[in-house]
Design a protein around this motif. Structure first.
Motif, PDB file in Angstrom:
ATOM      1  N   MET A 122      -9.579  87.286  90.940  1.00 56.57           N
ATOM      2  CA  MET A 122      -9.665  86.078  90.124  1.00 56.57           C
ATOM      3  C   MET A 122     -10.925  85.335  90.552  1.00 56.57           C
ATOM      4  O   MET A 122     -11.237  85.265  91.745  1.00 56.57           O
ATOM      5  CB  MET A 122      -8.449  85.187  90.347  1.00 56.57           C
ATOM      6  CG  MET A 122      -7.178  85.723  89.737  1.00 56.57           C
ATOM      7  SD  MET A 122      -7.186  85.710  87.940  1.00 56.57           S
ATOM      8  CE  MET A 122      -7.073  83.964  87.615  1.00 56.57           C
ATOM      9  N   PRO A 123     -11.668  84.778  89.604  1.00 55.29           N
ATOM     10  CA  PRO A 123     -12.902  84.086  89.971  1.00 55.29           C
ATOM     11  C   PRO A 123     -12.627  82.794  90.724  1.00 55.29           C
ATOM     12  O   PRO A 123     -11.577  82.180  90.565  1.00 55.29           O
ATOM     13  CB  PRO A 123     -13.558  83.801  88.617  1.00 55.29           C
ATOM     14  CG  PRO A 123     -12.444  83.828  87.636  1.00 55.29           C
ATOM     15  CD  PRO A 123     -11.417  84.768  88.171  1.00 55.29           C
ATOM     16  N   ALA A 124     -13.586  82.411  91.542  1.00 58.12           N
ATOM     17  CA  ALA A 124     -13.502  81.129  92.244  1.00 58.12           C
ATOM     18  C   ALA A 124     -13.993  80.041  91.298  1.00 58.12           C
ATOM     19  O   ALA A 124     -14.900  80.254  90.503  1.00 58.12           O
ATOM     20  CB  ALA A 124     -14.360  81.154  93.496  1.00 58.12           C
ATOM     21  N   ASN A 125     -13.400  78.879  91.374  1.00 55.33           N
ATOM     22  CA  ASN A 125     -13.818  77.752  90.564  1.00 55.33           C
ATOM     23  C   ASN A 125     -15.094  77.169  91.162  1.00 55.33           C
ATOM     24  O   ASN A 125     -15.218  77.039  92.376  1.00 55.33           O
ATOM     25  CB  ASN A 125     -12.713  76.705  90.517  1.00 55.33           C
ATOM     26  CG  ASN A 125     -13.027  75.566  89.591  1.00 55.33           C
ATOM     27  OD1 ASN A 125     -13.752  74.662  89.959  1.00 55.33           O
ATOM     28  ND2 ASN A 125     -12.472  75.616  88.392  1.00 55.33           N
ATOM     29  N   SER A 126     -16.029  76.770  90.321  1.00 57.13           N
ATOM     30  CA  SER A 126     -17.317  76.280  90.813  1.00 57.13           C
ATOM     31  C   SER A 126     -17.190  74.968  91.587  1.00 57.13           C
ATOM     32  O   SER A 126     -18.035  74.649  92.407  1.00 57.13           O
ATOM     33  CB  SER A 126     -18.303  76.117  89.655  1.00 57.13           C
ATOM     34  OG  SER A 126     -17.773  75.221  88.697  1.00 57.13           O
ATOM     35  N   ILE A 127     -16.129  74.203  91.358  1.00 56.82           N
ATOM     36  CA  ILE A 127     -15.939  72.943  92.083  1.00 56.82           C
ATOM     37  C   ILE A 127     -14.926  73.107  93.212  1.00 56.82           C
ATOM     38  O   ILE A 127     -15.209  72.811  94.368  1.00 56.82           O
ATOM     39  CB  ILE A 127     -15.481  71.827  91.121  1.00 56.82           C
ATOM     40  CG1 ILE A 127     -16.572  71.576  90.085  1.00 56.82           C
ATOM     41  CG2 ILE A 127     -15.138  70.554  91.891  1.00 56.82           C
ATOM     42  CD1 ILE A 127     -16.139  70.716  88.931  1.00 56.82           C
ATOM     43  N   GLU A 128     -13.743  73.614  92.904  1.00 55.63           N
ATOM     44  CA  GLU A 128     -12.671  73.725  93.894  1.00 55.63           C
ATOM     45  C   GLU A 128     -12.781  74.955  94.777  1.00 55.63           C
ATOM     46  O   GLU A 128     -12.127  75.048  95.790  1.00 55.63           O
ATOM     47  CB  GLU A 128     -11.299  73.701  93.216  1.00 55.63           C
ATOM     48  CG  GLU A 128     -10.889  72.330  92.727  1.00 55.63           C
ATOM     49  CD  GLU A 128     -11.461  71.979  91.369  1.00 55.63           C
ATOM     50  OE1 GLU A 128     -12.198  72.798  90.789  1.00 55.63           O
ATOM     51  OE2 GLU A 128     -11.173  70.874  90.887  1.00 55.63           O
ATOM     52  N   GLY A 129     -13.597  75.923  94.405  1.00 56.05           N
ATOM     53  CA  GLY A 129     -13.803  77.110  95.222  1.00 56.05           C
ATOM     54  C   GLY A 129     -12.685  78.123  95.085  1.00 56.05           C
ATOM     55  O   GLY A 129     -11.950  78.143  94.106  1.00 56.05           O
ATOM     56  N   LYS A 130     -12.555  78.968  96.103  1.00 54.14           N
ATOM     57  CA  LYS A 130     -11.533  80.012  96.096  1.00 54.14           C
ATOM     58  C   LYS A 130     -10.171  79.391  96.325  1.00 54.14           C
ATOM     59  O   LYS A 130     -10.027  78.449  97.090  1.00 54.14           O
ATOM     60  CB  LYS A 130     -11.821  81.039  97.190  1.00 54.14           C
ATOM     61  CG  LYS A 130     -13.026  81.895  96.919  1.00 54.14           C
ATOM     62  CD  LYS A 130     -13.147  82.950  97.997  1.00 54.14           C
ATOM     63  CE  LYS A 130     -14.216  83.952  97.606  1.00 54.14           C
ATOM     64  NZ  LYS A 130     -14.215  85.095  98.506  1.00 54.14           N
ATOM     65  N   GLN A 131      -9.159  79.973  95.698  1.00 54.71           N
ATOM     66  CA  GLN A 131      -7.802  79.447  95.806  1.00 54.71           C
ATOM     67  C   GLN A 131      -6.879  80.399  96.566  1.00 54.71           C
ATOM     68  O   GLN A 131      -5.673  80.365  96.402  1.00 54.71           O
ATOM     69  CB  GLN A 131      -7.254  79.145  94.411  1.00 54.71           C
ATOM     70  CG  GLN A 131      -7.933  77.967  93.753  1.00 54.71           C
ATOM     71  CD  GLN A 131      -7.766  76.687  94.559  1.00 54.71           C
ATOM     72  OE1 GLN A 131      -6.681  76.354  95.035  1.00 54.71           O
ATOM     73  NE2 GLN A 131      -8.849  75.966  94.747  1.00 54.71           N
ATOM     74  N   ASN A 132      -7.449  81.235  97.410  1.00 53.96           N
ATOM     75  CA  ASN A 132      -6.658  82.202  98.182  1.00 53.96           C
ATOM     76  C   ASN A 132      -5.833  81.498  99.251  1.00 53.96           C
ATOM     77  O   ASN A 132      -6.258  80.500  99.824  1.00 53.96           O
ATOM     78  CB  ASN A 132      -7.579  83.203  98.867  1.00 53.96           C
ATOM     79  CG  ASN A 132      -8.491  83.910  97.904  1.00 53.96           C
ATOM     80  OD1 ASN A 132      -9.249  83.268  97.182  1.00 53.96           O
ATOM     81  ND2 ASN A 132      -8.446  85.212  97.883  1.00 53.96           N
TER      82      ASN A 132
END
Length: 168
Positions: free
Chosen positions: A87-97
Motif C-alpha cells: 500500500m502506498p505511503a501518504n505524502s503527509i502522514e507517511g507509512k501506516q505500518n
C-alpha cells in the motif's frame, strides 16, 4: 488490508489501476493511503483490534498481523501468490505500518479489553482462563513477510492441551 486494500485504492481515488505494461499507477495523496491508519492510531493512543469479516476474508490472526506490518495488498485477490503490492505511503502522514509487537496486541489483549474480558483472557496472568496457542516460531523473530507461515503446534482450552495438526 490485503483483501480490500488494492480494491479500495481504485474505488476511493481512481488510483492504483494497473496501467499498460503492468505498472501500477501510484497513489501517494489519496484517501486509500490511509486505509487502516495503524501508525497514526498508535501515535494517538487509539487501540485497535485485528479481525476478519469471515466468510469474505479468511480467519487467520497471524495473517492479519502480517498485513498491518507489511501493508501488502493484492489487486486481484489471489492470496496464494507472491504477487503482492505494498500500500502506498501518504505524502503527509507517511507509512501506516504497525510494528509486530503492537500488531500481536491487536489479536490478544486489545480485543479482550474492547470486549471487557481483560480480567479473564487476552494475556498470560495467574487467575485468567488458560486458553493459549503454542506456535512453531516466534512472530517477533521471523521476517514480517513470513508471519503468515507460522503454524500452531498445540492449543490449550481451559488449561487442557489439544494437539493441533495443521495441514501443510
Amino acid at each position: 488490508m490485503a483483501y480490500w486494500g488494492g480494491a479500495f485504492q481504485s474505488i476511493l481515488d481512481g488510483k492504483g489501476q494497473v496501467e499498460e505494461g503492468g505498472a501500477i499507477e501510484p497513489d501517494t495523496k489519496g484517501r486509500s493511503t490511509l486505509i487502516d491508519p495503524i501508525a497514526e492510531e498508535t501515535r494517538l493512543g487509539i487501540p485497535y483490534s485485528l479481525h476478519s469479516d469471515v466468510p469474505v476474508s479468511p480467519a487467520n490472526p497471524l495473517w492479519y498481523v502480517q498485513q498491518v506490518v507489511t501493508r501488502d495488498t493484492w489487486f486481484y485477490t489471489d492470496l496464494a501468490t507472491d504477487d503482492a503490492e505494498p500500500m502506498p505511503a501518504n505524502s503527509i502522514e507517511g507509512k501506516q505500518n504497525a510494528d509486530i509487537y503492537q500488531a500481536l496486541r491487536g489479536i490478544t489483549i486489545v480485543p479482550a479489553i474492547q470486549n471487557q474480558l481483560e480480567n479473564y483472557i487476552g494475556s498470560l496472568e495467574k487467575g485468567k482462563v488458560a486458553d493459549l496457542v503454542i506456535l512453531d516460531k516466534n512472530p517477533l523473530k521471523v521476517a514480517a513477510k513470513d508471519i503468515h507461515s507460522i503454524r500452531a503446534k498445540s492449543t490449550f482450552v481451559n488449561g487442557i492441551e489439544h494437539i493441533w495438526i495443521q495441514p501443510e
